[in-house]
Design a protein around this motif. Structure first.
Motif, PDB file in Angstrom:
ATOM      1  N   LEU A  91       2.773  -4.600  -0.384  1.00  0.00           N
ATOM      2  CA  LEU A  91       2.770  -3.200  -0.823  1.00  0.00           C
ATOM      3  C   LEU A  91       3.584  -3.036  -2.100  1.00  0.00           C
ATOM      4  O   LEU A  91       3.167  -2.348  -3.041  1.00  0.00           O
ATOM      5  CB  LEU A  91       3.322  -2.303   0.288  1.00  0.00           C
ATOM      6  CG  LEU A  91       3.245  -0.786   0.059  1.00  0.00           C
ATOM      7  CD1 LEU A  91       1.799  -0.330  -0.078  1.00  0.00           C
ATOM      8  CD2 LEU A  91       3.932  -0.035   1.185  1.00  0.00           C
ATOM      9  N   VAL A  96      -2.904   1.567   3.803  1.00  0.00           N
ATOM     10  CA  VAL A  96      -1.682   2.296   4.165  1.00  0.00           C
ATOM     11  C   VAL A  96      -2.098   3.512   4.985  1.00  0.00           C
ATOM     12  O   VAL A  96      -2.841   4.363   4.502  1.00  0.00           O
ATOM     13  CB  VAL A  96      -0.889   2.748   2.922  1.00  0.00           C
ATOM     14  CG1 VAL A  96       0.395   3.447   3.344  1.00  0.00           C
ATOM     15  CG2 VAL A  96      -0.596   1.576   2.006  1.00  0.00           C
ATOM     16  N   ALA A 144       3.203   5.197   6.330  1.00  0.00           N
ATOM     17  CA  ALA A 144       3.887   5.837   5.202  1.00  0.00           C
ATOM     18  C   ALA A 144       5.050   6.695   5.691  1.00  0.00           C
ATOM     19  O   ALA A 144       6.112   6.749   5.066  1.00  0.00           O
ATOM     20  CB  ALA A 144       2.897   6.679   4.397  1.00  0.00           C
ATOM     21  N   ALA A 193       0.191   7.143  -2.117  1.00  0.00           N
ATOM     22  CA  ALA A 193      -0.484   6.324  -1.104  1.00  0.00           C
ATOM     23  C   ALA A 193      -1.894   6.822  -0.810  1.00  0.00           C
ATOM     24  O   ALA A 193      -2.712   6.097  -0.244  1.00  0.00           O
ATOM     25  CB  ALA A 193       0.340   6.287   0.177  1.00  0.00           C
TER      26      ALA A 193
END
Length: 286
Positions: free
Chosen positions: A59, A67, A72, A93
């Protein structure tokens, strides 16, 4: 969901910068030795967020990986992000925030002070999912005592359909319940992929056949200012002019205020406020 291109690279840089500002002591870890870079190590963030070290490393390397909103959320907590940083993380994201309370402006000290200054008028901040984000003392006691409920149950639609005290306190329950379901369906059009919205619907469908029947009707309505009535168990019938004051984009968080529609309600509201102050003054047993 996967995010590629500039957003994924920006997310990688952002996560690294937030990681490097946190000391191990801030998150309850030993300082350790021979730290070549400031802040936490990648493996420490991965442990705190309960994700794989390799996955988190990818990431921060801006690789094309999936994600989820839940992951998150875990990373945001591990990195101790404030409301603005958290919102930024979810935008980069490309996933919706599963915690609708986390970045609502109703949580700010300024709004909390405004709610207090409005007393004895009942007032609360609601998000478009009908969660009660913040409220003043009079609002808390329109029906029972809202402060005694767990946060996950402080949702107006949930209370209307599952709490017997709320059903008894709403003289116009059939119409009120129909309207709130129609407004929720209209608001949900902008949040169809978000887990928190779908979870509430599923939870209510399982808990209330009346909700399930109304949901299947597919009625839609927009929020409106109107008269609301509460049959309070301590002071009697209260009739209010109900007003929305928007704190963000329409269908977003709003300040709901209740103004007495008649002199009788104004007198009874003063009594309800006095009762709220008396309860607050009573010391909690150790």
């Amino acid at each position: 969901m996967t995010t590629t291109g500039p957003a994924r690279h920006e997310l990688a840089h952002f996560l690294r910068s937030r990681r490097e500002r946190i000391t191990p002591e801030q998150v309850g870890l030993p300082p350790g030795r021979r730290r070549r870079t400031p802040g936490l190590r990648r493996e420490e963030v991965a442990t705190l967020a309960a994700v794989g070290v390799t996955w988190y490393t990818w990431l921060e390397q801006a690789r094309d990986i999936q994600v989820s909103g839940q992951v998150a959320d875990a990373i945001a907590r591990a990195l101790m992000l404030d409301a603005n940083e958290r919102s930024h993380l979810f935008v980069l994201a490309g996933v919706p925030d599963p915690n609708p309370r986390a970045n609502c402006p109703g949580m700010s000290p300024q709004v909390a002070e405004m709610l207090e200054k409005l007393e004895p008028l009942p007032a609360a901040v609601l998000n478009s999912r009908t969660d009660v984000i913040a409220h003043n003392r009079t609002y808390a006691r329109l029906v029972g005592d809202l402060d005694l409920l767990p946060y996950e149950d402080r949702n107006i639609m949930w209370l209307i359909f599952t709490d017997p005290a709320w059903r008894e306190a709403l003289p116009d329950w059939p119409e009120t319940s129909r309207l709130i379901v129609a407004k929720y369906r209209a608001a949900m059009a902008e949040h169809l992929s978000e887990p928190a919205w779908k979870t509430l619907v599923k939870r209510l469908q399982e808990a209330s056949s009346e909700f399930a029947a109304l949901w299947d009707r597919h009625e839609v309505l927009q929020p409106e200012n109107r008269i609301k009535r509460y049959l309070n168990p301590e002071v009697g019938l209260l009739t209010f002019d109900f007003t929305h004051l928007w704190l963000g984009p329409r269908q977003g968080p709003r300040l709901a205020t209740y103004t007495p529609a008649d002199a009788v309600t104004r007198d009874r509201l003063d009594r309800l406020y006095e009762l709220a102050l008396r309860r607050e003054a009573v010391p909690v047993p150790a």
